[in-house]
Design a protein around this motif. Sequence first.
Motif, short mmCIF file in Angstrom:
data_model
loop_
_atom_site.label_atom_id
_atom_site.label_comp_id
_atom_site.label_asym_id
_atom_site.label_seq_id
_atom_site.Cartn_x
_atom_site.Cartn_y
_atom_site.Cartn_z
N LEU A 58 0.65 -1.35 -0.02
CA LEU A 58 0.21 0.22 -0.02
C LEU A 58 0.72 0.85 -0.21
O LEU A 58 1.65 2.23 0.90
N ILE A 59 0.30 2.16 -0.73
CA ILE A 59 1.63 3.65 -0.96
C ILE A 59 0.42 4.28 -1.00
O ILE A 59 -0.16 4.70 -1.86
N THR A 60 0.43 5.51 0.08
CA THR A 60 -0.47 6.69 0.34
C THR A 60 0.43 7.73 0.75
O THR A 60 1.59 7.43 1.19
N ASP A 61 -0.32 9.16 0.61
CA ASP A 61 -0.01 10.56 0.96
C ASP A 61 0.66 10.63 2.45
O ASP A 61 0.08 10.91 3.04
N LEU A 62 1.76 10.97 2.56
CA LEU A 62 1.88 11.51 4.48
C LEU A 62 0.80 12.74 4.05
O LEU A 62 0.09 12.99 5.23
N ASP A 63 0.45 14.05 3.22
CA ASP A 63 0.04 15.26 3.47
C ASP A 63 0.04 15.76 4.31
O ASP A 63 1.84 16.33 5.09
N ARG A 64 -0.31 16.40 4.98
CA ARG A 64 -0.58 17.16 6.51
C ARG A 64 -0.25 16.60 7.60
O ARG A 64 -0.34 17.16 8.92
N LYS A 65 -0.49 15.28 7.74
CA LYS A 65 -0.09 14.25 8.72
C LYS A 65 1.21 15.00 9.40
O LYS A 65 2.59 15.17 8.85
N GLN A 66 1.03 14.72 10.73
CA GLN A 66 3.03 14.97 11.37
C GLN A 66 3.81 14.28 10.84
O GLN A 66 4.74 14.72 10.46
N CYS A 67 3.45 13.08 11.31
CA CYS A 67 4.74 11.86 10.59
C CYS A 67 4.00 9.93 10.09
O CYS A 67 3.14 10.36 10.23
N ALA A 68 4.62 9.98 9.58
CA ALA A 68 4.22 8.25 8.65
C ALA A 68 3.82 7.47 9.85
O ALA A 68 2.64 6.88 10.43
N ASN A 69 4.30 7.22 10.99
CA ASN A 69 3.72 6.07 12.20
C ASN A 69 2.44 7.01 12.67
O ASN A 69 1.48 6.40 12.80
N THR A 70 2.43 8.30 12.70
CA THR A 70 1.27 8.69 13.52
C THR A 70 -0.22 8.11 12.31
O THR A 70 -1.01 7.73 12.69
N LEU A 71 0.18 8.04 10.57
CA LEU A 71 -0.91 8.33 9.85
C LEU A 71 -1.53 6.39 10.07
O LEU A 71 -2.06 5.97 9.86
N ILE A 72 0.10 5.43 9.73
CA ILE A 72 0.26 3.85 9.93
C ILE A 72 -0.96 3.92 11.50
O ILE A 72 -1.91 3.18 11.11
N ASP A 73 -0.44 4.63 12.49
CA ASP A 73 -1.63 3.89 13.56
C ASP A 73 -2.99 4.34 13.80
O ASP A 73 -3.80 3.92 13.93
N ASP A 74 -3.09 5.41 13.07
CA ASP A 74 -4.38 5.93 12.23
C ASP A 74 -5.19 4.99 11.78
O ASP A 74 -6.39 4.86 11.83
N TRP A 75 -4.86 4.56 10.95
CA TRP A 75 -5.49 3.35 10.17
C TRP A 75 -5.59 2.98 10.02
O TRP A 75 -6.83 1.55 10.16
N LEU A 76 -4.84 1.93 10.76
CA LEU A 76 -5.03 0.31 11.21
C LEU A 76 -6.04 0.04 12.68
O LEU A 76 -6.44 -0.21 13.06
N GLY A 77 -5.49 1.42 13.45
CA GLY A 77 -6.76 1.36 13.90
C GLY A 77 -5.93 -0.17 16.08
O GLY A 77 -5.48 -0.27 15.95
N ASN A 78 -6.89 -0.39 15.35
CA ASN A 78 -6.88 -2.45 16.46
C ASN A 78 -6.07 -2.98 15.52
O ASN A 78 -6.43 -4.58 15.95
N HIS A 79 -6.52 -2.91 14.84
CA HIS A 79 -6.19 -4.15 13.63
C HIS A 79 -3.95 -4.82 13.67
O HIS A 79 -3.61 -3.12 13.64
N GLU A 80 -4.47 -5.44 13.55
CA GLU A 80 -2.46 -6.30 13.77
C GLU A 80 -2.41 -5.87 12.48
O GLU A 80 -2.48 -6.74 12.04
N LYS A 81 -0.95 -5.57 12.38
CA LYS A 81 -0.27 -5.53 10.52
C LYS A 81 0.45 -6.63 10.06
O LYS A 81 1.70 -7.16 11.18
N PRO A 82 0.03 -7.58 9.12
CA PRO A 82 1.02 -8.26 8.94
C PRO A 82 1.96 -8.56 8.38
O PRO A 82 2.29 -7.51 7.80
N GLU A 83 3.13 -9.22 8.87
CA GLU A 83 4.09 -8.79 7.98
C GLU A 83 4.47 -8.39 6.36
O GLU A 83 5.30 -7.88 6.43
N ASN A 84 3.49 -9.24 5.58
CA ASN A 84 3.28 -9.14 4.38
C ASN A 84 2.60 -7.84 3.76
O ASN A 84 2.03 -7.82 2.44
N PHE A 85 2.01 -6.73 4.57
CA PHE A 85 1.84 -5.93 4.12
C PHE A 85 2.66 -4.99 4.66
O PHE A 85 2.80 -4.02 5.78
N LEU A 86 2.52 -4.48 2.96
CA LEU A 86 3.95 -3.55 3.31
C LEU A 86 3.61 -2.22 3.30
O LEU A 86 2.45 -1.57 2.32
N PHE A 87 2.95 -0.88 3.89
CA PHE A 87 2.44 0.26 4.54
C PHE A 87 3.43 0.82 4.56
O PHE A 87 3.94 1.51 5.23
#
Length: 199
Positions: A58-87
């Motif tokens: 998955l490729i997305t833009d950071l845009d106005r978010k503070q940092c990539a980790n913040t965006l990823i945590d926001d999108w994933l919520g309670n879902h655990e990210k599998p090893e083969n999910f490249l976000f």
Amino acid sequence: MKWIFLATEDELSEKVGIRLATEAGLEIGQCLRRNGFGYLKSRVANFCQMAKQAPVLLITDLDRKQCANTLIDDWLGNHEKPENFLFRVAIREVESWILADQEALRKLLGKKGQLPHRPDELADPKSAFLSLAQNAPKNIKEELVAQRGSVSSQGVGYNAILGQWVSESWSPTRAAERSPSLQRTRQRLLELSERLKKT
């Protein structure tokens, strides 16, 4: 199995994703795209499930978010990210990765204009790219830059011209030298490719 799903915001990101996957020795099995990040964000749970069967990039833009980790945590919520999910997150837009290959960019846009040395640090990479395109040869400029009075920020040929350029001229290796976020993405893809060889 060395094919993967590719999920992107737009046509240009899709072309970049295909180029990066190919470089890593991976084949795109299916492209998943609807215009904008909303589709990607709404499907994160699905992508997590899919990644348990076949890798997902998955490729997305950071845009106005503070940092990539913040965006990823926001999108994933309670879902655990599998090893083969490249976000992967382009900082701040995929255009920063485009701007990072200065050699190929000069051939496309010409010699006028100051190219950014650290495109990941630009507040608005797409705007910076379009400013440079104002000085491009007329036939290129007319495709990339929106006509005066147009609602769109880009020209009608933007995705077609840049998509072909990414496929034929853009070098991820050169671009990664100026874009740390791109270099990290390339590294994760190479690691994925090596893992798949062992399965």
